[in-house]
Design a protein around this motif. Structure first.
Motif, PDB file in Angstrom:
ATOM      1  N   VAL A  64      33.405 -40.441  54.942  1.00  0.00           N
ATOM      2  CA  VAL A  64      33.278 -41.540  53.797  1.00  0.00           C
ATOM      3  C   VAL A  64      34.200 -40.653  52.587  1.00  0.00           C
ATOM      4  CG1 VAL A  64      31.200 -42.556  54.176  1.00  0.00           C
ATOM      5  CG2 VAL A  64      31.347 -40.537  52.667  1.00  0.00           C
ATOM      6  N   HIS A  65      34.946 -41.844  51.967  1.00  0.00           N
ATOM      7  CA  HIS A  65      35.861 -41.508  50.743  1.00  0.00           C
ATOM      8  C   HIS A  65      35.098 -40.596  49.740  1.00  0.00           C
ATOM      9  CE1 HIS A  65      38.613 -41.707  47.295  1.00  0.00           C
ATOM     10  NE2 HIS A  65      39.629 -41.977  48.093  1.00  0.00           N
ATOM     11  N   MET A  66      35.623 -39.521  49.032  1.00  0.00           N
ATOM     12  CA  MET A  66      35.002 -38.824  48.022  1.00  0.00           C
ATOM     13  C   MET A  66      34.266 -39.485  46.950  1.00  0.00           C
ATOM     14  SD  MET A  66      38.152 -36.956  46.544  1.00  0.00           S
ATOM     15  CE  MET A  66      39.554 -37.939  45.676  1.00  0.00           C
ATOM     16  N   GLU A 449      36.837 -33.254  45.202  1.00  0.00           N
ATOM     17  CA  GLU A 449      37.537 -33.577  46.650  1.00  0.00           C
ATOM     18  C   GLU A 449      37.038 -32.719  47.889  1.00  0.00           C
ATOM     19  OE1 GLU A 449      39.145 -32.598  43.940  1.00  0.00           O
ATOM     20  OE2 GLU A 449      40.839 -31.376  44.572  1.00  0.00           O
ATOM     21  N   GLN A 450      36.684 -31.493  47.658  1.00  0.00           N
ATOM     22  CA  GLN A 450      36.177 -30.942  48.639  1.00  0.00           C
ATOM     23  C   GLN A 450      34.839 -30.873  48.906  1.00  0.00           C
ATOM     24  OE1 GLN A 450      38.583 -30.189  50.814  1.00  0.00           O
ATOM     25  NE2 GLN A 450      40.163 -30.102  49.554  1.00  0.00           N
ATOM     26  N   ILE A 451      33.727 -30.739  47.963  1.00  0.00           N
ATOM     27  CA  ILE A 451      32.729 -30.897  48.192  1.00  0.00           C
ATOM     28  C   ILE A 451      31.631 -31.593  48.137  1.00  0.00           C
ATOM     29  CG2 ILE A 451      32.705 -28.416  47.222  1.00  0.00           C
ATOM     30  CD1 ILE A 451      31.288 -29.318  44.692  1.00  0.00           C
ATOM     31  N   GLN A 452      32.047 -33.230  47.515  1.00  0.00           N
ATOM     32  CA  GLN A 452      31.541 -34.250  47.241  1.00  0.00           C
ATOM     33  C   GLN A 452      30.955 -34.588  48.981  1.00  0.00           C
ATOM     34  OE1 GLN A 452      29.975 -35.458  45.019  1.00  0.00           O
ATOM     35  NE2 GLN A 452      30.964 -34.541  43.033  1.00  0.00           N
ATOM     36  N   PRO A 453      31.807 -34.677  49.850  1.00  0.00           N
ATOM     37  CA  PRO A 453      31.334 -35.089  51.178  1.00  0.00           C
ATOM     38  C   PRO A 453      30.039 -34.146  51.682  1.00  0.00           C
ATOM     39  CG  PRO A 453      33.636 -35.184  50.905  1.00  0.00           C
ATOM     40  CD  PRO A 453      33.485 -34.313  49.767  1.00  0.00           C
TER      41      PRO A 453
END
Length: 541
Positions: A64-66, A449-453
């Protein structure tokens, strides 16, 4: 004449009769007061279901998108603000995922539910401006607008504005017509709801204010209690968020200033031109398909052979048009022109980094603005044609979606931003944390951008900490990171790596440092490999 000929002719006659009956039934449902609302609601539900399945297929090889993962994370705590933005998008995500799991399909269902609710509200707006026949044409044009299907795949504050801004416009048209204090309260609440979505809605609030001042009936409206009650209600409703904003030292404004300020004139002009062309291209599709639907009204075949120009000109005529409320149409035209022209000019004047996504919420009135032109004549057959075009295109896209996804993956096989295996990384990190410390993984630190997923995909759903940014969400803190421990995740190619490593060294000098690589395989095809610098900071004692 043979029996076979008689049977064939009878079958053709029955087919034409069935077709004509169905077309008449659709038009009747679209125009009869007791049936039209249910038709539009059912149409919106069908649109949401079809496009949810399309997006599931199209995005099968992607995480899924960030932005979606970020909204999910916000929804885990109901705060009055989340660092970058007001809280409404987080609240909606929180309520949605109380009923549904943190799964890819649920995020696409949320996005399509959002745009479909917006479609129904746009239809209610249209009913205040045009007759029911034109209003149905408007709602199907909106369903064909890529923002409400392909481009609407990621739920975020921009997409949620497709609910709150139509509500704001609907409340304004209602207040402009009724001019009562009750309608003013509704307008004020709608304005507060919009502002609680994203501060960008000030563009629409400003456009509505200017429309009220420019409209030829402005004195009747401005001398009524409606606008003044609306202003008071909106301010009162915003007080809790304003208190949070002050307590947070106005960090969303800091975020906007730091992120979207631009001094490069050449890049500025390029971005504004891209914004204009991008949104023009998106709007061209529903407008062209609506024109096609009106051109295919019978007897279009005879006209095509005898007088081709008549296919176009017959839809236009002078004279009064009882199907258009010109006073309310004037409001729509003024608002749409202002929000179309104002932001690009403002970006040029103030040096603002113009994102194409900012147009998502600003052009839902274009179909209505065009259909409300009084000289345009809309025939009943056009309603069936536009609905058939929508159904054929949606069904064809659903059938072709696995093939489209495969082609897209082949064309972008090395694009780690699109096909990077962050969901696999989340699961591996969760297992690694449990094997090391035997507790729930509570905090993940890194860049948005790296950790939200990772927040979304990890079974532990850790809270996101953004130590390099001033606009942290407030869902966790540095004290929590020291108390519960954390995993730091960073892209080794990111230029901010030295700053992040310094923060880790200060926060957890004894952190374990490793490198981890991930890759996803979809239908036997490998996605791009990604490497990560990982930092395991143990819980405090």
């Amino acid at each position: 004449m043979s029996t076979t000929s008689i049977s064939t002719a009878g079958a053709r006659a029955r087919t034409r009769l069935s077709y004509n009956r169905f077309r008449a039934f659709l038009v009747a449902c679209a125009t009869r007061p007791e049936a039209r609302l249910w038709l539009v609601i059912q149409f919106a539900i069908l649109h949401a279901v079809l496009w949810t399945f399309i997006l599931i297929n199209l995005k099968a090889a992607q995480d899924v998108h960030m932005d979606v993962a970020e909204a999910w994370g916000w929804g885990q705590k109901f705060l009055w603000g989340y660092g970058k933005h007001p809280p409404l998008s987080g609240w909606v995500a929180g309520l949605w995922f109380k009923a549904l799991p943190a799964a890819d399909w649920a995020t696409y269902a949320l996005a399509m539910t959002t745009v479909s609710v917006g479609m129904v509200i746009c239809w209610l707006i249209a009913l205040r401006v045009v007759d029911a026949r034109r209003a149905f044409l408007v709602v199907v044009m909106i369903a064909l607008y890529p923002i409400f299907n392909f481009k609407g795949f990621k739920y975020n504050p921009d997409l949620l504005q497709l609910v709150t801004l139509p509500l704001l416009v609907l409340a304004y048209l209602n207040a402009f017509e009724k001019r009562s204090w009750q309608s003013g309260i509704l307008l004020g609440l709608a304005g507060a709801l919009a502002l609680m979505t994203k501060y960008w809605v000030l563009t629409m609030i400003g456009a509505i204010g200017l429309a009220a001042l420019i409209h030829r009936d402005r004195l009747r409206f401005l001398s009524s209690p409606a606008p003044w009650v609306a202003i008071g209600t909106m301010v009162a409703a915003m007080i809790p968020h304003l208190i949070w904003l002050a307590d947070a030292h106005f960090v969303p404004l800091t975020y906007a200033g730091d992120t979207y300020s631009l001094k490069d004139k050449a890049q500025l002009h390029q971005l504004v031109a891209g914004y204009v062309l991008h949104n023009f291209a998106l709007l061209a599709l529903p407008v062209a398909l609506a024109a096609l639907a009106m051109a295919l009204v019978p007897p279009w075949v005879k006209l095509l052979l005898a007088a081709p120009l008549r296919i176009v000109t017959r839809a236009w005529a002078r004279g009064a048009n009882a199907g258009v409320n010109v006073s309310q149409a004037l409001n729509v035209w003024i608002v749409q022109v202002i929000v179309a022209v104002g932001p690009p000019l403002g970006a040029l004047a103030f040096g603002i980094y113009m994102k194409t996504d900012w147009g998502i919420s600003l052009f839902f009135l274009v179909p209505l603005a065009l259909v409300a032109i009084p000289t345009l004549r809309v025939q009943s057959a056009a309603l069936f044609n536009i609905a058939a075009i929508w159904l054929v295109l949606s069904a064809a896209t659903l059938a072709a979606s696995p093939w489209i996804a495969a082609r897209e993956m082949a064309a972008n096989a090395g694009n780690a931003q699109i096909y990077g295996a962050r969901s696999e990384l989340a699961r591996e990190l969760t297992q690694a944390w449990h094997s090391r410390f035997g507790t729930r993984w509570a905090v993940v630190a890194g860049t948005m951008e790296q950790i939200q997923p990772l927040v979304f995909y990890s079974p532990d759903h850790p809270s996101a900490l953004l130590p390099l940014e001033a606009w942290d969400s407030g869902l966790t803190s540095r004290d929590d990171a020291r108390k519960y421990g954390f995993i730091g995740v960073f892209d080794p190619t990111d230029g901010r790596l030295p700053a992040f490593e310094k923060w880790v060294s200060d926060a957890a000098p004894n952190a374990e440092r490793i490198v981890m690589a991930t890759r996803r395989f979809t239908n036997g095809k490998a996605g791009p490999s990604m490497s990560w610098n990982i930092y395991f900071a143990p819980p405090g004692k």
